[in-house]
Design an enzyme around this catalytic site. Structure first.
Site, PDB file in Angstrom:
ATOM      1  N   CYS A  84     -44.123 -32.475  29.536  1.00 62.78           N
ATOM      2  CA  CYS A  84     -44.971 -32.741  30.709  1.00 62.78           C
ATOM      3  C   CYS A  84     -46.449 -32.472  30.423  1.00 62.78           C
ATOM      4  O   CYS A  84     -47.321 -33.109  31.013  1.00 62.78           O
ATOM      5  CB  CYS A  84     -44.500 -31.919  31.904  1.00 62.78           C
ATOM      6  SG  CYS A  84     -44.380 -30.146  31.580  1.00 62.78           S
ATOM      7  N   HIS A 177     -50.506 -30.540  36.308  1.00 62.27           N
ATOM      8  CA  HIS A 177     -51.086 -30.059  35.058  1.00 62.27           C
ATOM      9  C   HIS A 177     -52.469 -30.691  34.902  1.00 62.27           C
ATOM     10  O   HIS A 177     -52.610 -31.928  34.947  1.00 62.27           O
ATOM     11  CB  HIS A 177     -50.225 -30.456  33.863  1.00 62.27           C
ATOM     12  CG  HIS A 177     -48.940 -29.679  33.745  1.00 62.27           C
ATOM     13  ND1 HIS A 177     -48.600 -28.639  34.581  1.00 62.27           N
ATOM     14  CD2 HIS A 177     -47.908 -29.805  32.864  1.00 62.27           C
ATOM     15  CE1 HIS A 177     -47.417 -28.154  34.225  1.00 62.27           C
ATOM     16  NE2 HIS A 177     -46.979 -28.851  33.180  1.00 62.27           N
TER      17      HIS A 177
END
Length: 287
Positions: A84, A177
Protein backbone atom coordinates in the site's frame (compact mmCIF):
# COMPACT_ATOMS: atom_id res chain seq x y z
CA UNK A 1 -9.06 -25.85 -0.48
CA UNK A 2 -10.92 -28.57 -2.38
CA UNK A 3 -14.25 -27.59 -0.83
CA UNK A 4 -13.89 -23.90 -1.71
CA UNK A 5 -12.35 -24.60 -5.11
CA UNK A 6 -15.43 -26.57 -6.12
CA UNK A 7 -17.69 -23.56 -5.48
CA UNK A 8 -15.91 -20.51 -6.88
CA UNK A 9 -14.51 -19.12 -10.14
CA UNK A 10 -11.54 -17.45 -8.40
CA UNK A 11 -10.47 -16.31 -4.91
CA UNK A 12 -9.17 -13.20 -3.21
CA UNK A 13 -6.43 -13.96 -0.70
CA UNK A 14 -5.94 -11.80 2.40
CA UNK A 15 -4.90 -14.05 5.25
CA UNK A 16 -3.07 -13.64 8.56
CA UNK A 17 -0.53 -16.46 8.31
CA UNK A 18 3.23 -16.86 7.96
CA UNK A 19 4.72 -16.20 4.53
CA UNK A 20 5.51 -19.87 4.04
CA UNK A 21 1.91 -20.81 4.89
CA UNK A 22 0.56 -18.12 2.55
CA UNK A 23 2.78 -19.28 -0.30
CA UNK A 24 1.61 -22.85 0.25
CA UNK A 25 -2.13 -22.12 0.42
CA UNK A 26 -2.08 -19.76 -2.58
CA UNK A 27 -0.23 -22.36 -4.66
CA UNK A 28 -2.69 -25.01 -3.47
CA UNK A 29 -5.61 -22.95 -4.81
CA UNK A 30 -3.80 -22.26 -8.08
CA UNK A 31 -3.03 -25.97 -8.50
CA UNK A 32 -6.71 -26.69 -7.79
CA UNK A 33 -7.36 -24.59 -10.95
CA UNK A 34 -8.61 -21.55 -9.02
CA UNK A 35 -7.05 -18.19 -9.96
CA UNK A 36 -5.80 -16.30 -6.88
CA UNK A 37 -5.73 -12.48 -6.60
CA UNK A 38 -3.68 -11.79 -3.48
CA UNK A 39 -3.33 -8.87 -1.09
CA UNK A 40 -0.52 -10.69 0.70
CA UNK A 41 3.18 -10.06 0.13
CA UNK A 42 4.30 -13.72 0.07
CA UNK A 43 4.40 -14.08 -3.73
CA UNK A 44 5.38 -10.51 -4.70
CA UNK A 45 8.88 -11.63 -5.67
CA UNK A 46 8.02 -15.02 -7.15
CA UNK A 47 9.62 -14.50 -10.59
CA UNK A 48 6.59 -15.57 -12.68
CA UNK A 49 3.86 -14.00 -10.51
CA UNK A 50 2.59 -10.64 -11.81
CA UNK A 51 2.49 -7.83 -9.22
CA UNK A 52 0.06 -5.35 -10.71
CA UNK A 53 -1.24 -1.83 -10.40
CA UNK A 54 -3.61 -2.18 -13.36
CA UNK A 55 -3.04 1.36 -14.66
CA UNK A 56 0.73 0.92 -14.60
CA UNK A 57 1.68 -2.59 -15.71
CA UNK A 58 -1.29 -4.63 -17.00
CA UNK A 59 1.09 -6.18 -19.55
CA UNK A 60 2.66 -8.19 -16.71
CA UNK A 61 -0.42 -10.44 -16.87
CA UNK A 62 1.27 -11.95 -19.93
CA UNK A 63 3.60 -13.83 -17.54
CA UNK A 64 0.67 -16.03 -16.45
CA UNK A 65 1.07 -18.68 -19.18
CA UNK A 66 4.67 -19.23 -18.00
CA UNK A 67 3.46 -19.58 -14.41
CA UNK A 68 0.72 -22.02 -15.45
CA UNK A 69 3.31 -24.11 -17.22
CA UNK A 70 5.42 -24.27 -14.05
CA UNK A 71 2.38 -25.12 -11.89
CA UNK A 72 0.95 -27.57 -14.41
CA UNK A 73 -2.41 -25.77 -14.51
CA UNK A 74 -4.88 -24.68 -17.18
CA UNK A 75 -6.95 -22.10 -15.23
CA UNK A 76 -5.09 -21.65 -11.97
CA UNK A 77 -2.47 -18.96 -11.28
CA UNK A 78 -1.50 -16.35 -8.69
CA UNK A 79 -1.48 -12.58 -9.21
CA UNK A 80 -0.65 -10.08 -6.47
CA UNK A 81 -0.99 -6.38 -5.81
CA UNK A 82 1.93 -4.38 -4.39
CA UNK A 83 2.36 -2.82 -0.97
CA UNK A 84 0.00 0.00 0.00
CA UNK A 85 2.86 2.43 0.70
CA UNK A 86 3.97 2.75 -2.92
CA UNK A 87 0.55 3.77 -4.28
CA UNK A 88 0.97 7.32 -2.97
CA UNK A 89 3.93 8.10 -5.24
CA UNK A 90 4.55 5.36 -7.82
CA UNK A 91 1.57 6.27 -10.06
CA UNK A 92 2.83 9.86 -10.25
CA UNK A 93 6.36 8.71 -11.09
CA UNK A 94 4.91 6.36 -13.71
CA UNK A 95 2.98 9.18 -15.36
CA UNK A 96 6.26 11.12 -15.57
CA UNK A 97 8.46 8.29 -16.92
CA UNK A 98 8.81 10.03 -20.28
CA UNK A 99 11.17 12.47 -18.52
CA UNK A 100 13.28 9.56 -17.17
CA UNK A 101 13.39 9.87 -13.38
CA UNK A 102 16.80 8.67 -12.19
CA UNK A 103 16.82 9.36 -8.44
CA UNK A 104 13.89 9.43 -6.01
CA UNK A 105 13.79 10.23 -2.30
CA UNK A 106 10.43 9.47 -0.67
CA UNK A 107 9.18 9.71 2.88
CA UNK A 108 5.80 8.11 3.54
CA UNK A 109 3.49 9.08 6.38
CA UNK A 110 1.35 5.99 6.82
CA UNK A 111 -2.04 5.45 8.41
CA UNK A 112 -2.59 2.97 11.23
CA UNK A 113 -5.14 0.97 9.21
CA UNK A 114 -2.15 -0.13 7.11
CA UNK A 115 -1.20 -2.21 10.15
CA UNK A 116 -4.78 -3.48 10.47
CA UNK A 117 -5.37 -1.26 13.50
CA UNK A 118 -7.81 1.34 14.78
CA UNK A 119 -7.16 3.93 17.49
CA UNK A 120 -9.26 1.81 19.87
CA UNK A 121 -6.89 -1.15 19.66
CA UNK A 122 -3.71 0.94 19.21
CA UNK A 123 -4.15 3.77 21.75
CA UNK A 124 -0.39 4.46 21.89
CA UNK A 125 -0.66 5.90 18.35
CA UNK A 126 -2.85 8.78 19.54
CA UNK A 127 -0.77 12.00 19.41
CA UNK A 128 2.23 9.91 18.40
CA UNK A 129 4.58 9.27 15.47
CA UNK A 130 6.59 6.04 15.19
CA UNK A 131 9.56 6.30 12.77
CA UNK A 132 9.65 2.59 11.92
CA UNK A 133 7.41 0.13 10.06
CA UNK A 134 8.95 -3.32 9.78
CA UNK A 135 9.93 -4.25 6.21
CA UNK A 136 8.22 -1.25 4.71
CA UNK A 137 11.22 0.72 3.49
CA UNK A 138 12.67 -2.14 1.48
CA UNK A 139 9.25 -2.77 -0.12
CA UNK A 140 8.87 0.93 -0.90
CA UNK A 141 12.27 1.09 -2.58
CA UNK A 142 12.11 -2.20 -4.52
CA UNK A 143 8.49 -2.88 -5.50
CA UNK A 144 8.18 0.06 -7.93
CA UNK A 145 11.18 -1.37 -9.82
CA UNK A 146 9.39 -4.68 -10.22
CA UNK A 147 6.29 -2.90 -11.53
CA UNK A 148 8.50 -1.16 -14.11
CA UNK A 149 10.32 -4.39 -14.97
CA UNK A 150 9.95 -6.45 -18.13
CA UNK A 151 9.21 -10.06 -18.94
CA UNK A 152 12.33 -11.93 -20.09
CA UNK A 153 12.54 -15.71 -20.56
CA UNK A 154 9.41 -16.35 -18.51
CA UNK A 155 10.29 -14.20 -15.49
CA UNK A 156 9.85 -10.56 -14.54
CA UNK A 157 13.20 -8.74 -14.38
CA UNK A 158 13.02 -5.57 -12.30
CA UNK A 159 14.00 -2.18 -13.73
CA UNK A 160 17.33 -0.63 -12.75
CA UNK A 161 16.02 2.95 -12.55
CA UNK A 162 15.11 5.12 -10.83
CA UNK A 163 17.18 4.53 -7.71
CA UNK A 164 14.76 4.97 -4.81
CA UNK A 165 15.49 5.60 -1.13
CA UNK A 166 12.65 5.70 1.34
CA UNK A 167 11.71 6.34 4.96
CA UNK A 168 8.37 5.06 6.24
CA UNK A 169 6.77 6.66 9.28
CA UNK A 170 3.59 5.67 11.12
CA UNK A 171 1.40 8.69 11.88
CA UNK A 172 -1.86 9.12 13.89
CA UNK A 173 -4.18 8.95 10.87
CA UNK A 174 -6.81 6.24 10.38
CA UNK A 175 -6.85 5.98 6.56
CA UNK A 176 -4.53 7.53 3.96
CA UNK A 177 -0.84 7.28 3.13
CA UNK A 178 0.90 10.56 2.30
CA UNK A 179 4.29 10.76 0.56
CA UNK A 180 6.79 13.62 0.29
CA UNK A 181 8.81 12.94 -2.85
CA UNK A 182 11.95 14.45 -4.43
CA UNK A 183 12.87 13.50 -8.01
CA UNK A 184 15.83 14.03 -10.33
CA UNK A 185 15.09 13.62 -14.06
CA UNK A 186 17.44 12.87 -16.94
CA UNK A 187 15.29 15.06 -19.19
CA UNK A 188 14.41 18.42 -17.70
CA UNK A 189 10.63 19.02 -17.80
CA UNK A 190 8.78 22.21 -17.02
CA UNK A 191 6.13 22.41 -14.30
CA UNK A 192 3.45 22.71 -16.95
CA UNK A 193 4.68 19.56 -18.70
CA UNK A 194 4.67 17.63 -15.42
CA UNK A 195 1.14 18.68 -14.47
CA UNK A 196 -0.15 17.90 -17.98
CA UNK A 197 1.28 14.36 -17.79
CA UNK A 198 -0.18 13.77 -14.32
CA UNK A 199 -3.67 15.00 -15.14
CA UNK A 200 -3.96 13.31 -18.53
CA UNK A 201 -2.54 9.95 -17.54
CA UNK A 202 -4.85 7.06 -18.33
CA UNK A 203 -4.31 3.36 -18.02
CA UNK A 204 -6.04 0.24 -19.30
CA UNK A 205 -8.77 0.37 -16.58
CA UNK A 206 -9.79 3.85 -17.76
CA UNK A 207 -9.70 2.84 -21.44
CA UNK A 208 -11.89 -0.20 -20.72
CA UNK A 209 -14.09 1.71 -18.22
CA UNK A 210 -13.77 -1.11 -15.69
CA UNK A 211 -16.33 -1.01 -12.85
CA UNK A 212 -13.90 -0.08 -10.05
CA UNK A 213 -11.65 2.17 -12.13
CA UNK A 214 -11.44 5.86 -11.20
CA UNK A 215 -12.50 8.10 -14.07
CA UNK A 216 -9.45 10.31 -13.47
CA UNK A 217 -6.69 8.25 -11.93
CA UNK A 218 -4.40 11.12 -10.84
CA UNK A 219 -5.67 14.52 -9.76
CA UNK A 220 -3.30 17.49 -9.48
CA UNK A 221 -4.30 19.99 -6.78
CA UNK A 222 -3.15 23.60 -7.08
CA UNK A 223 -3.84 24.74 -3.49
CA UNK A 224 -0.76 25.16 -1.30
CA UNK A 225 -2.27 23.08 1.51
CA UNK A 226 -3.49 20.08 -0.49
CA UNK A 227 -3.76 17.14 -0.68
CA UNK A 228 -5.05 16.61 2.85
CA UNK A 229 -6.14 13.28 4.29
CA UNK A 230 -9.44 14.52 5.72
CA UNK A 231 -10.45 16.33 2.52
CA UNK A 232 -8.99 14.18 -0.22
CA UNK A 233 -8.43 10.55 0.76
CA UNK A 234 -11.81 9.42 -0.63
CA UNK A 235 -11.21 10.96 -4.07
CA UNK A 236 -12.76 8.72 -6.76
CA UNK A 237 -14.21 6.48 -4.02
CA UNK A 238 -10.71 6.00 -2.65
CA UNK A 239 -9.38 4.66 -5.95
CA UNK A 240 -7.74 7.87 -7.23
CA UNK A 241 -4.33 9.38 -6.45
CA UNK A 242 -3.93 12.98 -5.26
CA UNK A 243 -0.82 15.00 -6.08
CA UNK A 244 0.00 18.55 -5.01
CA UNK A 245 2.76 20.99 -4.02
CA UNK A 246 4.77 20.36 -7.19
CA UNK A 247 7.70 22.76 -7.09
CA UNK A 248 11.32 23.07 -8.07
CA UNK A 249 13.87 21.76 -5.60
CA UNK A 250 17.28 23.18 -4.71
CA UNK A 251 19.03 19.77 -4.74
CA UNK A 252 16.80 17.54 -6.85
CA UNK A 253 14.83 18.79 -9.85
CA UNK A 254 11.25 18.66 -8.55
CA UNK A 255 9.35 17.73 -5.40
CA UNK A 256 5.70 16.92 -4.74
CA UNK A 257 3.29 15.46 -2.20
CA UNK A 258 1.13 12.42 -2.99
CA UNK A 259 -1.82 10.86 -1.18
CA UNK A 260 -3.62 7.55 -1.64
CA UNK A 261 -6.22 5.57 0.29
CA UNK A 262 -4.24 2.68 1.73
CA UNK A 263 -7.11 0.25 2.36
CA UNK A 264 -9.08 1.03 -0.82
CA UNK A 265 -6.61 1.69 -3.68
CA UNK A 266 -3.78 0.24 -1.63
CA UNK A 267 -5.50 -2.99 -0.63
CA UNK A 268 -9.04 -4.27 -1.19
CA UNK A 269 -10.04 -1.92 -4.01
CA UNK A 270 -6.72 -2.43 -5.79
CA UNK A 271 -7.25 -6.19 -5.65
CA UNK A 272 -10.78 -5.88 -7.06
CA UNK A 273 -9.51 -3.72 -9.94
CA UNK A 274 -6.72 -6.24 -10.53
CA UNK A 275 -9.33 -9.01 -10.80
CA UNK A 276 -11.46 -6.90 -13.17
CA UNK A 277 -8.39 -6.37 -15.36
CA UNK A 278 -7.62 -10.09 -15.40
CA UNK A 279 -11.24 -10.81 -16.40
CA UNK A 280 -10.97 -8.22 -19.20
CA UNK A 281 -7.73 -9.85 -20.38
CA UNK A 282 -9.47 -13.28 -20.25
CA UNK A 283 -7.20 -14.80 -17.61
CA UNK A 284 -10.14 -15.17 -15.19
CA UNK A 285 -13.37 -16.62 -16.56
CA UNK A 286 -16.44 -18.37 -15.19
CA UNK A 287 -16.06 -22.13 -15.00
Amino acid sequence: VEEVAAQVDFVFSAVDMSKDEIRAIEEAYAKAEVPVVSNNSAHRWTPDVPMMVPELNPEHAEIIPYQRKRLGTKRGFIAVKPNCSIQSYTPALHALREFEPTLVVATTYQAISGAGKTFKDWPEMIDNVIPYIAGEEEKSEQEPLRIWGEIKDGVIVKASEPKITCQCIRVPVLNGHTAAVFVKFRKKPTKEQLIEKLENFKGLPQELNLPSAPKQFIRYMTEDNRPQVTLDVNYENGMGINVGRLREDTIYDWKFVGLSHNTVRGAAGGAVLCAETLVAKKFIAAK
